[in-house]
Write an enzyme that holds these catalytic residues in place. Structure first.
Site, PDB file in Angstrom:
ATOM      1  N   HIS A  32       0.780  -1.612  -2.074  1.00 57.45           N
ATOM      2  CA  HIS A  32      -0.097  -2.694  -1.638  1.00 57.45           C
ATOM      3  C   HIS A  32       0.484  -3.528  -0.515  1.00 57.45           C
ATOM      4  CE1 HIS A  32      -2.462  -1.379  -5.011  1.00 57.45           C
ATOM      5  NE2 HIS A  32      -3.450  -1.785  -4.244  1.00 57.45           N
ATOM      6  N   ARG A  50     -10.399  -7.483  -2.232  1.00 67.61           N
ATOM      7  CA  ARG A  50      -9.508  -7.256  -3.370  1.00 67.61           C
ATOM      8  C   ARG A  50      -9.249  -8.604  -4.037  1.00 67.61           C
ATOM      9  NH1 ARG A  50      -7.171  -3.277   0.390  1.00 67.61           N
ATOM     10  NH2 ARG A  50      -7.070  -1.264  -0.670  1.00 67.61           N
ATOM     11  N   ARG A  91     -14.632  -6.853  -5.477  1.00 66.43           N
ATOM     12  CA  ARG A  91     -14.210  -5.982  -6.571  1.00 66.43           C
ATOM     13  C   ARG A  91     -13.651  -6.861  -7.686  1.00 66.43           C
ATOM     14  NH1 ARG A  91      -9.673  -1.646  -5.408  1.00 66.43           N
ATOM     15  NH2 ARG A  91      -8.332  -3.464  -5.275  1.00 66.43           N
ATOM     16  N   GLU A 148     -12.691   6.624  -8.031  1.00 67.51           N
ATOM     17  CA  GLU A 148     -11.281   6.770  -7.650  1.00 67.51           C
ATOM     18  C   GLU A 148     -10.477   7.525  -8.703  1.00 67.51           C
ATOM     19  OE1 GLU A 148      -9.600   2.909  -6.834  1.00 67.51           O
ATOM     20  OE2 GLU A 148     -10.576   1.976  -8.533  1.00 67.51           O
ATOM     21  N   ASN A 181      -7.564   6.076  -1.898  1.00 60.72           N
ATOM     22  CA  ASN A 181      -6.112   5.944  -2.135  1.00 60.72           C
ATOM     23  C   ASN A 181      -5.769   6.415  -3.546  1.00 60.72           C
ATOM     24  OD1 ASN A 181      -6.295   4.606   0.282  1.00 60.72           O
ATOM     25  ND2 ASN A 181      -6.165   2.569  -0.613  1.00 60.72           N
ATOM     26  N   ASP A 182      -6.500   5.879  -4.519  1.00 61.31           N
ATOM     27  CA  ASP A 182      -6.232   6.292  -5.891  1.00 61.31           C
ATOM     28  C   ASP A 182      -6.744   7.698  -6.148  1.00 61.31           C
ATOM     29  OD1 ASP A 182      -4.750   4.339  -7.300  1.00 61.31           O
ATOM     30  OD2 ASP A 182      -6.422   2.968  -7.064  1.00 61.31           O
ATOM     31  N   ARG A 210       1.344   7.119  -5.503  1.00 64.31           N
ATOM     32  CA  ARG A 210       1.143   6.617  -4.143  1.00 64.31           C
ATOM     33  C   ARG A 210       2.293   5.743  -3.643  1.00 64.31           C
ATOM     34  NH1 ARG A 210      -4.173   2.760  -4.961  1.00 64.31           N
ATOM     35  NH2 ARG A 210      -3.419   1.514  -3.250  1.00 64.31           N
ATOM     36  N   CYS A 269     -13.806   3.055   0.804  1.00 67.36           N
ATOM     37  CA  CYS A 269     -13.003   1.884   1.161  1.00 67.36           C
ATOM     38  C   CYS A 269     -11.505   2.170   1.069  1.00 67.36           C
ATOM     39  CB  CYS A 269     -13.390   0.691   0.306  1.00 67.36           C
ATOM     40  SG  CYS A 269     -13.222   0.993  -1.449  1.00 67.36           S
TER      41      CYS A 269
HETATM   42  C1  PEP Z   1      -8.356   2.827  -3.350  1.00 64.59           C
HETATM   43  O1  PEP Z   1      -7.804   3.150  -4.405  1.00 64.59           O
HETATM   44  O2  PEP Z   1      -8.638   3.616  -2.431  1.00 64.59           O
HETATM   45  C2  PEP Z   1      -8.735   1.420  -3.114  1.00 64.59           C
HETATM   46  C3  PEP Z   1      -9.462   1.076  -2.095  1.00 64.59           C
HETATM   47  O3  PEP Z   1      -8.232   0.501  -3.981  1.00 64.59           O
HETATM   48  P1  PEP Z   1      -6.713  -0.014  -4.004  1.00 64.59           P
HETATM   49  O4  PEP Z   1      -6.012   0.534  -2.816  1.00 64.59           O
HETATM   50  O5  PEP Z   1      -6.755  -1.500  -4.018  1.00 64.59           O
HETATM   51  O6  PEP Z   1      -6.211   0.541  -5.300  1.00 64.59           O
HETATM   52 MG    MG Z   2      -7.804   1.828  -6.097  1.00 64.98          MG
END
Ligand code: PEP
Ligand code: MG
Length: 769
Positions: free
Chosen positions: A365, A472, A508, A606, A629-630, A640, A677
């Site tokens: 993050h 977020r 979210r 995700e 991302n997830d 990640r 996203c």
């Molecule tokens: C993701 O997982 O792609 C996402 C947008 O959420 P975060 O990166 O906050 O987990």
């Molecule tokens: Mg996520």
């Protein structure tokens, strides 16, 4: 054997530098294996030759002098085959090379094992014996392999320390050695390293000279008396609960704090060597700890823990009394073992140009935050000696994920040119701010932003975002010391809603857990990414969820642009329960007299399970949004945040692309819009593929938006669909990425790809991959 191994590793770990570490290895291994020769050859990244770095048994004067080409001799053979070679009669082997300087003709048996760290051959560890009758047995071979595997990390770290100071293995000047990690945020920064470290962490204390030794000494003495008082107090408080022999432990502590013990030695280092108090304390504590840990007696070994604890207590008092403000120079490159969002917040506005973190990866993050702020970042520089970077001039190459310390004028100029080109590119893109994001054949895509802080909102507006695709909400929660009240949350949310009204703002609900921790709500789990995360926590704590939704709804009064999004959905029942709670709050808030509209509600896709239930999910909500991302992390089973496996984390993996195609098709089949996203949306090549897949909106960090818009406006949808069809036939993420890059280049967007280093000569020092 295990005991011997442990004590060798401990001794090597505490060596001051590479030479000392190698010296310990050869002498201890020679003794443990009862062999005549033990030597270490390291592969010098500058000359690409194996250099004899330390030996026990060969002529010492050959050290640093004897070297072999990359694939020369038995040493080169061990390195290139990347496996042990065990020979009873080495001189008869066709690859045997004879060096008279070493006196080696007397030795016949040879056992060499490679020293490998993260797939890179660092060198070769060799034992030799005079009699040919000695055949190193399997047990000995296994022992040497274990020693080598355990020490590879320490050797890599010590090597990096030398390279940072601009020295090759042979002690010659070696400029422009690159240290490779993982790209965190694109761009290039040139600035001065400022090392920040978490409080009361002795390992993280940098070594530096005292500005005023007398003042350091006084501060140290004060800290010691404060700790003595603390211990006295604890001891008295517990006196009626402890037996006398347990009570005596406190006396041991107090004795360790007597003038003749630890404090005396620290004082000597401050006065004698001119060290600052924290550095002197670190050195003495480490020395004591080493000493205790090497004792055979179990009880005494355990005392190392007490020493470490005392050290931390003194350090904590020293740091409390340390009122010197960290000096952040004009172009600060913040460096830390583990960067936190709070650390970024401490740098005065306008001074932060780059970030370097030992831990974490491109999807941590803090890296996402860095991208939102447009600060070039390198993550996962696992072997870099952080403390050595304080005050050094650094080049941070966030495109390639590498840094350089004390660059040559030639390298600095090269990177300065890239910085200037980037600035020029952004100035050129400003003109696109109010233009729509539409392809040359008329296909329209919405470009939205991901936000967390108010600064993101300001930047997004100036970059022409059409709304927020992901706010977020955990970010404002992370910078507080308790859960924010409903009223406080309402204020944060209203800022975001107001800034973009009448455009949509997608909030979210709290997505904590995984790597997002709240200091006031600690969660400790073996496997946090598969644990209590996102919606799971919200549903288990309706009191937190209900307050959050109530704050969102009240904040939306008068704007009517709120959308609520649920993270980490893996079951239909989670959506149903959440919807039930949202409806309940909606009715309650209306009954209280607020003029609000029911917000649109969506879920994030995700988790792989959600990919296979897109239709069922979409039927229950108003929209879907993919968290790539997830999704990438869970589909590929790659953490990640873990730099060790960062090269396996690939959003262009065919499995990820197939899942993305399927999600868009299934959502549209039931007539629901779908957004993305995750970070892939902000990558110009990724954005093209997503647009071709039919994603209705792309949400990304503000810094990426102008580039994505300029690419989409210059091509036709037909062209992008053809590209997508081509890459879906490929089976390797790397080939897919190259294919997309090539397409971007041929469409005239070479400038948006990572700039190559071209003719500037550098030596690469792989630190993590
Ligand atoms: C993701 O997982 O792609 C996402 C947008 O959420 P975060 O990166 O906050 O987990
Ligand atoms: Mg996520």
């Amino acid at each position: 054997m295990l005991g011997t191994l442990r004590s060798i590793v401990q001794e090597v770990n505490s060596a001051r530098d590479l030479q000392e570490a190698l010296g310990i290895i050869v002498s201890r291994v020679q003794a443990a294996m009862n062999t005549e020769v033990c030597s270490v050859y390291l592969l010098d990244p500058v000359s690409n030759r194996y250099i004899l770095m330390a030996t026990e048994g060969l002529h010492k004067k050959a050290v640093g002098k004897v070297s072999l080409a990359h694939s020369e001799g038995l040493v080169g053979l061990v390195g290139s085959r990347e496996e042990p070679i065990n020979l009873e009669d080495a001189p008869s082997h066709p690859r045997y090379r004879y060096f008279p300087e070493t006196g080696e003709e007397r030795f016949r048996s040879f056992l060499g094992v490679p020293i490998i760290h993260h797939r890179r051959v660092l060198g070769v560890l060799v034992v030799q014996q005079r009699e040919s009758s000695r055949n190193f047995d399997e047990g000995e071979e296994a022992f040497l392999v274990t020693v080598s595997a355990q020490l590879a990390g320490v050797i890599a770290h010590s090597e990096a320390t030398g390279a940072i100071s601009g020295m090759s293995l042979t002690g010659e000047e070696a400029r422009d050695v690159s240290f490779n990690g993982v790209p965190g945020a694109p761009g290039v920064a040139i600035g001065t390293g400022v090392v920040v470290y978490p409080p009361a962490d002795l390992d993280a204390v940098p070594e530096k000279a005292a500005e005023d030794p007398e003042a350091e000494l006084a501060a140290f003495r004060e800290a010691v008396s404060a700790v003595q008082e603390d211990i006295q107090r604890v001891s008295e408080r517990l006196s009626d609960q402890l037996r006398p022999e347990e009570q005596a432990l406190f006396d041991v502590y107090l004795r360790m704090l007597g003038d003749n013990a630890l404090p005396g030695e620290v004082a000597n280092r401050i006065q004698g060597e001119g060290l600052w108090a924290q550095g002197a304390l670190k050195q003495v504590v480490n020395q004591y700890v080493r000493h205790f840990e090497m004792m055979d007696d179990h009880y005494l070994r355990e005392r190392a823990v007490d020493i470490r604890d005392l050290g931390r207590r003194i350090l904590s008092h020293l740091q409390e009394g340390d009122t010197r403000e960290l000096d952040y120079p004009e172009n600060t490159v913040l460096v830390s073992e583990e960067l936190t969002p709070a650390m970024l917040g401490e740098v005065p506005r306008g001074r932060l140009v780059g970030l370097v973190s030992v831990r974490g990866s491109s999807n941590s993050h803090v890296a996402i935050l860095a991208r939102a702020m447009g600060v070039p970042t390198v993550m996962g520089l696992v072997d870099i000696p952080v403390n050595q970077l304080d005050g050094k001039e650094l080049v941070v190459d966030g495109f390639e994920g590498q840094i350089f310390a004390s660059p040559s004028a030639e390298l600095r100029n090269f990177y300065q040119e890239i910085c200037d080109e980037e600035d020029e590119l952004f100035r050129g893109l400003e003109a696109l701010r109010d233009k729509p994001c539409v392809t040359t054949d008329g296909h329209r895509v919405s470009l939205l932003v991901n936000t967390g802080l108010m600064t993101d909102v300001v930047r997004s507006l100036s970059h022409g975002a059409e709304g927020i695709g992901l706010y977020r909400t955990e970010v404002p929660f992370m910078i507080k010391e308790r859960f924010p009240s409903e009223q406080e949350q309402r204020e944060y949310y209203r800022e975001q809603l107001e800034a973009f009204a009448p455009n949509p703002v997608t909030m979210r609900t709290l997505d904590i857990g995984g790597d997002k921790a709240l200091s006031y709500f600690p969660i400790s789990e073996e496997n946090p990414f598969l644990g209590w995360r996102g919606i799971r926590i919200s549903l288990d704590h309706p009191e937190i969820f209900l307050v959050q939704v109530r704050a969102m709804l009240k904040a939306s009064e008068g704007f009517n642009n709120l959308q609520i999004m649920l993270p980490m959905i893996s079951n239909i029942s989670e959506v149903e329960e959440s919807l039930h709670l949202i409806y309940r709050v909606y009715h309650e808030v209306r009954e209280e007299g607020y003029e609000i509209h029911m917000p649109r509600v969506g879920v994030m896709i995700e988790v792989p399970a959600a990919v296979y239930q897109v239709r069922e999910l979409a039927e229950r909500v108003d929209f879907l949004s993919v968290g790539s991302n997830d999704l990438t992390q869970y589909l590929l089973a790659v953490d990640r945040n873990n730099p060790r496996v960062a090269q396996l984390y690939h959003s262009y993996h065919p499995a990820v692309l197939q899942a993305l195609v399927r999600i868009a098709q299934d959502a549209h089949a039931v007539g629901k819009p779908v957004t993305i996203c995750g970070e892939l949306a902000g990558d110009p090549g990724g954005a093209l593929l997503l647009m071709a897949m039919g994603y209705d909106a792309l949400s990304m960090n503000a810094a990426s938006l102008p580039k994505v818009k300029s690419v989409i406006r210059s091509i036709s949808r037909e062209w992008a669909v053809q590209l997508l069809e081509d890459v879906l036939l490929l089976d390797s993420p790397h080939v897919i990425k190259s294919c997309v890059d090539l397409a971007l280049r041929s469409a005239g967007f070479a400038r948006y790809l990572r700039p190559g280093r071209g003719a500037v000569p550098v030596t690469s020092f792989e630190s993590s991959q």
